[in-house]
Design an enzyme around this catalytic site. Structure first.
Site, PDB file in Angstrom:
ATOM      1  N   SER A 194       0.853  -1.191   0.000  1.00 10.36           N
ATOM      2  CA  SER A 194       0.000   0.000   0.000  1.00 10.36           C
ATOM      3  C   SER A 194       0.885   1.236   0.000  1.00 10.36           C
ATOM      4  O   SER A 194       1.996   1.210   0.538  1.00 10.36           O
ATOM      5  CB  SER A 194      -0.888   0.009   1.247  1.00 10.36           C
ATOM      6  OG  SER A 194      -1.537   1.265   1.393  1.00 10.36           O
ATOM      7  N   TYR A 238      -1.703  -1.280  10.426  1.00  9.93           N
ATOM      8  CA  TYR A 238      -1.956  -1.771   9.069  1.00  9.93           C
ATOM      9  C   TYR A 238      -0.861  -1.251   8.129  1.00  9.93           C
ATOM     10  O   TYR A 238      -0.270  -2.010   7.358  1.00  9.93           O
ATOM     11  CB  TYR A 238      -3.328  -1.308   8.588  1.00  9.93           C
ATOM     12  CG  TYR A 238      -3.621  -1.615   7.138  1.00  9.93           C
ATOM     13  CD1 TYR A 238      -4.062  -2.873   6.758  1.00  9.93           C
ATOM     14  CD2 TYR A 238      -3.456  -0.641   6.149  1.00  9.93           C
ATOM     15  CE1 TYR A 238      -4.333  -3.161   5.423  1.00  9.93           C
ATOM     16  CE2 TYR A 238      -3.724  -0.922   4.821  1.00  9.93           C
ATOM     17  CZ  TYR A 238      -4.159  -2.185   4.470  1.00  9.93           C
ATOM     18  OH  TYR A 238      -4.420  -2.453   3.143  1.00  9.93           O
TER      19      TYR A 238
END
Length: 255
Positions: A147, A160
């Site tokens: 990401s 995360y």
């Protein structure tokens, strides 16, 4: 954005995509299948697997569905074994499965949540490849879905983001370990509104603020991540390994 696919770069190839019954995973699975791959799709729930298989088969694509919770050792082994029993090989693995059970600052994240994020997003990705490694051959390709948040973890998704940072390191380490026969790369998507990331488009103001972070002034699509994955997995990227491709519309994303 509709896929306009002319290339058939995966004729005769077999691909596994984890967490591929919706969102980015489904976008990747569909693109690989559109280019001729036999794609093994998976997720935790049989119902979701069945629906995705039906959808893709309805488009004339070659797909096989297998239930796989990546944190379950037996289900990981079954995913690999079922693929090899059916097709005799594995050419591409896209490791996409991830969780984000809470949106709180890092120092307020419970130990059980820290463990779950690490176990699913990082450790399970490595363990899956331990099972798959004996079946990978010269020319195989592995792609991790990281990401853009791995470069700058967001305040309320901190752990995360940290797991996605770790995947950048895993990519570098495995690219060296599996060279010269297997290429290992990662994609760092920007903001793509999916069920997993429903907060992105929760309301118009939030959506607009995220759009403005990107130079292209819009959010990404699963199809665009699928196109990037197809490039990296294909022979068009035959001299690329150990790299991270940022697909984020120009959103700032550097360590």
């Amino acid at each position: 954005m509709e896929n306009k696919v002319a290339a058939r770069r995966f004729e005769g190839k077999v691909a596994i995509v984890t967490a591929s019954t919706q969102g980015i995973g489904l976008g990747i699975a569909e693109r690989l299948a559109l280019e001729g791959a036999s794609v093994v799709i998976s997720s935790r729930k049989q119902k979701n697997v069945d629906e995705a298989v039906e959808k893709l088969k309805g488009k004339g694509l070659h797909v096989l569905g297998v239930v796989c919770h990546v944190s379950d050792a037996q289900q990981r082994k079954n995913l690999i074994n079922t693929t090899v029993e059916k097709y005799g090989k594995i050419d591409v693995i896209v490791s996409n499965a991830a969780v984000n059970p809470t949106n709180v600052p890092l120092l307020e994240t419970k130990e059980s949540i820290l463990d779950k994020l690490w176990e699913t997003n990082v450790k399970a990705s490595i363990l899956l490849l331990q099972d798959a490694a004996p079946h990978l051959k010269k020319g195989s390709s592995i792609i991790f879905i990281s990401s853009y948040g791995g470069y700058q973890p967001q305040p309320n998704m901190a752990m995360y983001g940290v797991t996605k940072t770790a995947l950048l390191g895993v990519t570098k380490a495995l690219a060296a370990e599996l060279s010269p026969n297997v290429r290992v790369n990662a994609i760092a998507p920007g903001l793509v509104p999916t069920r997993f990331a429903a907060f992105i488009s929760a309301n118009e103001a939030t959506k607009k603020s995220f759009e403005n972070q990107a130079l292209l002034k819009r959010l990404g699509t699963p199809e665009e991540i699928g196109a990037a994955a197809a490039f990296l997995a294909s022979d068009d990227a035959s001299y690329i390994t150990g790299e991270i491709l940022i697909v984020a519309g120009g959103t700032t994303s550097r360590l």
